[in-house]
Enzyme design. Structure first.
Site, short mmCIF file in Angstrom:
data_model
loop_
_atom_site.label_atom_id
_atom_site.label_comp_id
_atom_site.label_asym_id
_atom_site.label_seq_id
_atom_site.Cartn_x
_atom_site.Cartn_y
_atom_site.Cartn_z
N ARG A 15 48.10 34.48 41.91
CA ARG A 15 46.94 34.94 41.12
C ARG A 15 46.92 36.48 41.05
O ARG A 15 47.23 37.08 40.03
CB ARG A 15 45.65 34.39 41.74
N ASP A 16 46.58 37.14 42.15
CA ASP A 16 46.47 38.61 42.12
C ASP A 16 47.83 39.20 41.76
O ASP A 16 47.94 40.16 41.00
CB ASP A 16 46.01 39.12 43.50
N HIS A 207 41.41 42.19 52.35
CA HIS A 207 42.24 42.08 51.14
C HIS A 207 42.63 43.51 50.77
O HIS A 207 41.85 44.24 50.16
CB HIS A 207 41.40 41.41 50.04
N HIS A 209 45.06 46.29 49.11
CA HIS A 209 46.15 46.72 48.21
C HIS A 209 46.86 47.91 48.86
O HIS A 209 46.25 48.66 49.64
CB HIS A 209 45.60 47.05 46.82
N CYS A 240 45.20 45.00 39.79
CA CYS A 240 44.13 44.52 38.92
C CYS A 240 44.24 45.25 37.58
O CYS A 240 44.31 46.48 37.56
CB CYS A 240 42.77 44.77 39.57
N ASN A 249 49.07 43.94 46.40
CA ASN A 249 48.53 43.67 47.74
C ASN A 249 49.62 43.96 48.77
O ASN A 249 50.80 43.96 48.45
CB ASN A 249 48.16 42.20 47.88
P1 HMG Z 1 32.05 38.41 28.78
O1 HMG Z 1 32.67 38.92 27.53
O2 HMG Z 1 30.90 39.19 29.34
O3 HMG Z 1 31.67 36.88 28.65
O4 HMG Z 1 33.21 38.32 29.88
P2 HMG Z 1 30.73 36.12 27.65
O5 HMG Z 1 30.04 35.07 28.44
O6 HMG Z 1 29.89 37.10 26.87
O7 HMG Z 1 31.74 35.40 26.64
C1 HMG Z 1 32.57 36.13 25.72
C2 HMG Z 1 33.80 35.30 25.38
O8 HMG Z 1 34.57 35.03 26.55
C3 HMG Z 1 33.49 33.95 24.76
O9 HMG Z 1 34.58 33.63 23.90
C4 HMG Z 1 33.57 33.00 25.93
O10 HMG Z 1 33.89 31.69 25.56
C5 HMG Z 1 34.70 33.61 26.74
P3 HMG Z 1 34.54 33.93 22.32
O11 HMG Z 1 33.29 33.21 21.85
O12 HMG Z 1 34.47 35.41 22.16
O13 HMG Z 1 35.83 33.33 21.85
N1 HMG Z 1 34.59 33.33 28.18
C6 HMG Z 1 35.51 32.67 28.90
N2 HMG Z 1 36.69 32.12 28.55
C7 HMG Z 1 37.38 31.52 29.53
N3 HMG Z 1 36.97 31.44 30.83
C8 HMG Z 1 35.79 31.97 31.19
C9 HMG Z 1 35.01 32.60 30.20
N4 HMG Z 1 33.82 33.24 30.23
C10 HMG Z 1 33.57 33.66 29.00
N5 HMG Z 1 35.40 31.89 32.47
C11 HMG Z 1 34.23 37.54 31.89
C12 HMG Z 1 32.94 37.97 31.21
C13 HMG Z 1 33.99 37.51 33.38
C14 HMG Z 1 34.61 36.17 31.37
C15 HMG Z 1 35.33 38.56 31.53
O14 HMG Z 1 34.86 39.84 31.84
C16 HMG Z 1 36.64 38.31 32.26
O15 HMG Z 1 37.29 37.32 32.05
N6 HMG Z 1 37.06 39.27 33.08
C17 HMG Z 1 38.34 39.19 33.81
C18 HMG Z 1 38.10 39.48 35.24
C19 HMG Z 1 39.37 39.33 36.03
O16 HMG Z 1 40.06 38.31 35.95
N7 HMG Z 1 39.73 40.38 36.79
C20 HMG Z 1 40.86 40.32 37.67
C21 HMG Z 1 40.59 39.45 38.86
S1 HMG Z 1 39.51 40.22 40.05
C22 HMG Z 1 40.58 41.12 41.04
O17 HMG Z 1 41.75 41.20 40.79
C23 HMG Z 1 40.01 41.75 42.27
C24 HMG Z 1 40.32 40.96 43.56
O18 HMG Z 1 41.72 40.79 43.72
C25 HMG Z 1 39.78 41.74 44.75
C26 HMG Z 1 40.24 43.20 44.70
O19 HMG Z 1 41.41 43.49 44.90
O20 HMG Z 1 39.36 44.02 44.41
C27 HMG Z 1 39.67 39.59 43.56
MG MG Z 2 43.08 42.22 44.52
#
Ligand code: HMG
Ligand code: MG
Length: 302
Positions: A15-16, A207, A209, A240, A249
C-alpha cells in the site's frame, strides 16, 4: 535498557510502498508480492486503500488485489478507508482491519484527504462504528506527527490532541507517522509519549519514513520507550503522493536485521523477505532501497 523481547512488523509495502509509483503495477504483481511477504512470516500486511482512483490511480485495483490473495490463517490483511464510501467498497473484500488516516497538521489533512481535522473526525466516526459493528479491527494513522511539508514543525501537543480525538471515536490502535521523515529520536519519543496519554503501549505503533536517514534510529528510540509495533516497507518502497519529496518507509529488511542483531524476535525470515524485496524491485527495475538487502544480495552473489 528494557527492550521488548518481541516485535510485530506490519508490512505496508503493497500500500504505502506502491501508492507512490508512477508506472502502473499490475494487480497480479501486487498479489504475488503479498504472497511472498506472507511466506516470509509477516503476520500483518497493509494491502491496498479504498480511496478515490482520481487521487491515487495506483490503488484503483483495490478489490481485484484483495480478491486475488490466497489468505493464510493467522495473517491480518488491512486496507485504508478514508470515508464511508471507501469502507462500503472495502467491506466486500472482507478486510480483517481497516485504517482511518488523519493528520496532526491542518494543511496536510486538507492536501491528503480534502478536509479539516474536525471534518475528518466526522467522516471517520461512522466508518469506525460500522467497522466495529462488522467485527473488523480499527486502526488509526496520524500523519505529520513530527513535521508537516506545509506547516513545518508539529508540536507533540497537536499529536496528543489528534490521538485523543481518534480514541474518542473508538479507534482501537494508533500509528504515529513521520510522513516526511524529519523526525529525530527525541522528537519521535515526544510524539509517541503524547500519544501514550490516550492509548496503551500495546495500542501504539511507529510508522517512520526514512527521507533523512533517521528511521532506524527513530525505531530504536521507540523501542527504548517500549513501543513494539512498527510499520515497515519491503525494499524501502513508499512515500505519499501528497507529501512531495518524502521517500519510502524504513525498509523492513533493515529493521529486521537490526532486531535480529539485538535478539528481538519477529517470526520473519530475513532471506525470504529479501527475496520478496528483490521480486518487487526487479519488477520496478531498480535496486532495493535497503542497506541490509543490498549487503546480503551482494554476499549471495559473491
Ligand atoms: P473528496 O473529493 O473530498 O470526496 O475526496 P467527495 O466525497 O467530495 O467525492 C468526490 C469524488 O470522489 C466522487 O466521485 C466520489 O465518488 C469519489 P465523482 O462524483 O467526482 O466521480 N470518492 C471516492 N471514490 C472511491 N473511493 C472513495 C471515495 N470517496 C469519494 N473512498 C477522498 C476525499 C478522501 C476520497 C480523497 O481526498 C482521496 O481519495 N484522497 C487520497 C488519500 C490517500 O490515499 N493518501 C495516501 C494514503 S495516506 C498516507 O500515505 C499516509 C500514511 O502512510 C501515514 C503517513 O506516512 O503519514 C497512512
Ligand atoms: Mg506513510
Amino acid at each position: 535498557m528494557n527492550l521488548p523481547p518481541h516485535v510485530k512488523l506490519v508490512e505496508v509495502g503493497p500500500r504505502d510502498g506502491l501508492q507512490n509509483e508512477k508506472q502502473p503495477v499490475p494487480a497480479a504483481i501486487k498479489i504475488e508480492l503479498v504472497h511472498r511477504l506472507q511466506a516470509s512470516g509477516l503476520k500483518e500486511i497493509e494491502v491496498t486503500s479504498f480511496v478515490s482512483p482520481k487521487w491515487v490511480p495506483q490503488m484503483a485495483d483495490n478489490a481485484e488485489v484483495m480478491a486475488g490473495i490466497v489468505r493464510w490463517p493467522g495473517v491480518r490483511y488491512s486496507v485504508l478507508t478514508p470515508n464511508l464510501q471507501g469502507f462500503e467498497a472495502a467491506l466486500k473484500s472482507k478486510p480483517d482491519e481497516i485504517v482511518v488516516f488523519g493528520a496532526a497538521s491542518q494543511a496536510f489533512s486538507r492536501k491528503n484527504i480534502n478536509c479539516s481535522i474536525a471534518e475528518s473526525m466526522e467522516r471517520f466516526a461512522p466508518v469506525v462504528q460500522a467497522a466495529l459493528d462488522a467485527g473488523i479491527f480499527v486502526r488509526g494513522a496520524m500523519s505529520c506527527a513530527v513535521g508537516c511539508p506545509y506547516e513545518g514543525e508539529v508540536a507533540p501537543e497537536r499529536v496528543g490532541y489528534l490521538a485523543g480525538l481518534m480514541k474518542g471515536i473508538g479507534v482501537q490502535h494508533i500509528g504515529v507517522a513521520d510522513t516526511i521523515g524529519v523526525g529525530t529520536p527525541i522528537k519521535v519519543q515526544r510524539a509517541l509519549e503524547a500519544t501514550l496519554k490516550h492509548f496503551s503501549l500495546d495500542q501504539v505503533s511507529g510508522h517512520f519514513h526514512d527521507t533523512y536517514g533517521q528511521a532506524l534510529a527513530n525505531t530504536l528510540a521507540a523501542l527504548q520507550i517500549g513501543v513494539w509495533q512498527f510499520d515497515t516497507s519491503v525494499a524501502g518502497l513508499g512515500g505519499c503522493p501528497f507529501a512531495k519529496g518524502a521517500t519510502g518507509n524504513v525498509a523492513t529488511e533493515d529493521v529486521l536485521f537490526m532486531l535480529e542483531g539485538m535478539g528481538i524476535e519477529t517470526g520473519v525470515d530475513l532471506d525470504k523477505l529479501i527475496d520478496a524485496g528483490k521480486f518487487i524491485s526487479d519488477f520496478l527495475q531498480r535496486k532495493p532501497n535497503s542497506r541490509a538487502a543490498t549487503a546480503l544480495l551482494n554476499k549471495r552473489a559473491g
